[in-house]
Structures are given as C-alpha cells and as structure tokens.
Design an enzyme around this catalytic site. Structure first.
Site, PDB file in Angstrom:
ATOM      1  N   ASP A   7       0.884  -1.105  -0.018  1.00 63.73           N
ATOM      2  CA  ASP A   7      -0.089  -0.074  -0.050  1.00 63.73           C
ATOM      3  C   ASP A   7       0.863   1.152  -0.012  1.00 63.73           C
ATOM      4  O   ASP A   7       1.985   1.160   0.234  1.00 63.73           O
ATOM      5  CB  ASP A   7      -0.895  -0.105   1.206  1.00 63.73           C
ATOM      6  CG  ASP A   7      -1.613   1.149   1.252  1.00 63.73           C
ATOM      7  OD1 ASP A   7      -2.342   1.737   0.330  1.00 63.73           O
ATOM      8  OD2 ASP A   7      -1.453   1.771   2.528  1.00 63.73           O
ATOM      9  N   ASP A   9      -0.125   5.076   0.816  1.00 63.45           N
ATOM     10  CA  ASP A   9      -0.459   5.993   2.142  1.00 63.45           C
ATOM     11  C   ASP A   9      -0.445   5.560   3.405  1.00 63.45           C
ATOM     12  O   ASP A   9      -1.385   4.660   3.692  1.00 63.45           O
ATOM     13  CB  ASP A   9      -1.856   6.802   1.760  1.00 63.45           C
ATOM     14  CG  ASP A   9      -1.794   7.667   0.355  1.00 63.45           C
ATOM     15  OD1 ASP A   9      -0.669   8.428   0.269  1.00 63.45           O
ATOM     16  OD2 ASP A   9      -2.587   7.722  -0.463  1.00 63.45           O
ATOM     17  N   GLY A  50     -10.362   9.081  -2.115  1.00 62.28           N
ATOM     18  CA  GLY A  50     -10.411  10.664  -2.119  1.00 62.28           C
ATOM     19  C   GLY A  50     -11.724  11.207  -2.548  1.00 62.28           C
ATOM     20  O   GLY A  50     -12.393  12.171  -1.741  1.00 62.28           O
ATOM     21  N   LYS A  51     -11.941  10.829  -3.560  1.00 60.70           N
ATOM     22  CA  LYS A  51     -13.502  11.281  -4.510  1.00 60.70           C
ATOM     23  C   LYS A  51     -14.575  10.961  -3.490  1.00 60.70           C
ATOM     24  O   LYS A  51     -15.470  11.609  -3.181  1.00 60.70           O
ATOM     25  CB  LYS A  51     -13.586  10.645  -5.725  1.00 60.70           C
ATOM     26  CG  LYS A  51     -12.540  11.235  -6.746  1.00 60.70           C
ATOM     27  CD  LYS A  51     -12.939  10.912  -8.016  1.00 60.70           C
ATOM     28  CE  LYS A  51     -11.835  10.965  -9.093  1.00 60.70           C
ATOM     29  NZ  LYS A  51     -10.643  10.160  -9.064  1.00 60.70           N
ATOM     30  N   THR A 120      -5.201   2.665  -2.951  1.00 61.24           N
ATOM     31  CA  THR A 120      -6.559   3.518  -3.513  1.00 61.24           C
ATOM     32  C   THR A 120      -6.166   4.795  -3.918  1.00 61.24           C
ATOM     33  O   THR A 120      -7.183   5.731  -4.623  1.00 61.24           O
ATOM     34  CB  THR A 120      -7.550   3.548  -2.496  1.00 61.24           C
ATOM     35  OG1 THR A 120      -6.893   4.003  -1.408  1.00 61.24           O
ATOM     36  CG2 THR A 120      -8.062   1.937  -2.004  1.00 61.24           C
ATOM     37  N   ASP A 180      -1.512  -0.544   6.410  1.00 65.40           N
ATOM     38  CA  ASP A 180      -1.293   0.313   7.724  1.00 65.40           C
ATOM     39  C   ASP A 180      -2.907   0.519   8.245  1.00 65.40           C
ATOM     40  O   ASP A 180      -3.000   0.883   9.226  1.00 65.40           O
ATOM     41  CB  ASP A 180      -0.775   1.779   7.374  1.00 65.40           C
ATOM     42  CG  ASP A 180      -1.875   2.418   6.424  1.00 65.40           C
ATOM     43  OD1 ASP A 180      -1.903   3.673   7.252  1.00 65.40           O
ATOM     44  OD2 ASP A 180      -2.135   2.198   5.473  1.00 65.40           O
TER      45      ASP A 180
END
Length: 263
Positions: A7, A9, A50-51, A120, A180
């Site tokens: 991943d 972020d 985010g969207k 993502t 995470d």
C-alpha cells in the site's frame, strides 16, 4: 516468496497529513468554507478513496437535493486540485519514507523479488511520492502499480490485490502484502495474502486481529524495534526478508516455531 505488495499512504510514507492539507487547500481555492481538522480527517479515512471521501462529506452537510447534486458535480475538479497541491507538498520532501521501507525495498530488489503497489490513491500521487523519496528511478523499482481507479471495488474489497497477482502471474501464497489500515488488511486477507501491518497515528485505533504480523514500523539498524529479535521477529531488530520467510514458514523442530505459528 516471489513478491512484496505495498500500500502507499501510511504504509510507504505517513502521507495522510499532506493529503489533509491538500484537500483543505483545494477547498479554499474553490471558495468552499470546508476545513477538515485532523480529528475529522481521521474519521474520514474510514471512507476509502479521495473522491469518495468528499462525497461522504457532502452527504453530511444536510443540503437540499439540488445543492447536493451541484456539490457532487464539483468532486472531479476538487480532487484534481487536491492532487496538484499534494504533489507540490511531496516534491518539497514533506513525506519521507517510513523507517525500514527503503531498506526492505532495496533488499527485495537485489534479491530478485517482484515489487508492486496496490493502492487506492491516484497514480500521479504514487509516482510523485516514489520520485521524491527514491529519486527518478523510484517508480521503476515496481513491476506493477495498481491503483484504485483500475478496479471496480476499492478496499476493503480485494480487487486491487487480485489485479496485482494476476498481472504478476502469481498465487497469493507467493506474495506478502504490507498495509497500515483495517480496510487494507481486510482487502489483502480477502485476496489470500499473508499480511504485515504497520499502523500510523491515523489508523492505530483500528482492529488488526487478522494481521499475521503487526509492527510499529519495519525497523532499521539505526532505528531498531524494541524487544527484537525474540518478540515478534526471529533474526533481527528489524524486518528482513529471511525473517519474513521464517515467519511465513516456520522451520520444523525449531524452538521458535510455536511462538511464531500464530503470528
């Protein structure tokens, strides 16, 4: 073990504060009086993407249907502006890699393992981080960079991990995932992957009971993990490829087998 799948972020780097600042800057640019505090953004991280996070925020504002639709229609432009702000922050070096990440990437690359991204976040965000943290050659270390918009369902669905495995031509038993968050862990486990979880402040209150290995970070010779080896790790005070393989397949008749069997 043929591949390590990461991943981005929170896993490669603790980027969530930069994302929060970038969202707020995009809102300000658009003349919106939205300001996500750290506490609010920590809550919003339970929404993947985010969207999707902006859409969820819109749905909490109590707007009438006409205003709600107008606000939702602005999401692509808001997210694009947010991405530009985020890239600028990353380019200034505001998101260093977490302890042990660069070392483990280097060790895996030198050992001939595949490296992959399953995230993502947007491809441009991933590339900006890798270039800033690892140099121009950073993105080239990864054989696959799969991001959320390439699949039908985002995490906690397993789609992005399954896409990585298909692209690499590997079975789940041949790869290890690094995450995470609880959503990321659920996605990786649903894809059948052995999973290492290294939470940050943003995710440390989530449930990680299904993680085979839970660490505060991956560790480095200059930043060893307390109580290691001998607590969770078999061979060093940082996670090594050899130690990872031992945890996945404990040697028969080894004294530490029972200790790590359920790790």
């Amino acid at each position: 073990m043929q591949a390590l799948i990461f991943d981005v972020d929170g896993t490669l780097a603790d980027t969530e504060e930069l994302h929060r600042q970038a969202f707020n800057a995009a809102f300000a640019d658009a003349g919106l009086r939205w300001d996500w505090s750290r506490a609010r953004y920590r809550e919003l991280l339970h929404v993947t993407g985010g969207k999707e996070r902006i859409a969820h925020h819109v749905d909490t504002l109590g707007l009438d249907e006409l205003d709600r639709r107008a606000a939702l229609a602005r999401i692509p432009a808001l997210h694009a502006a947010k991405t530009r702000h985020y890239a600028a922050l990353v380019e200034r070096g505001a998101a260093p890699l977490r302890p042990g990440v660069a070392r483990l990437l280097r060790e895996a690359h030198e050992a001939g393992l595949h490296l992959a991204i399953a995230s993502t976040t947007s491809p441009s965000n991933v590339e900006a981080l890798l270039v800033a943290a690892l140099g121009p050659q950073g993105p080239g270390l990864f054989d696959v960079m799969a991001c959320g918009d390439l699949v039908r369902h985002k995490k906690p669905a397993p789609d992005v991990f399954e896409l990585v495995l298909r692209t690499l031509g590997l079975d789940a038993e041949e790869a290890v995932a690094f995450e995470d968050s609880a959503h990321g862990l659920s996605a990786a486990r649903a894809a059948g992957l052995w999973t290492v979880v290294t939470p940050t402040w943003w995710t440390e209150d989530e449930r990680f009971a299904d993680a085979q290995l839970l660490l505060p970070h991956l560790g480095d010779p200059g930043q060893p993990l307390a109580g290691e080896p001998g607590g969770r790790l078999p061979d060093a005070a940082w996670l090594t490829l050899q130690g990872l393989e031992q945890l996945r397949h404990p040697p028969v008749h080894c004294e530490v087998q029972q200790l790590y069997q359920g790790a």
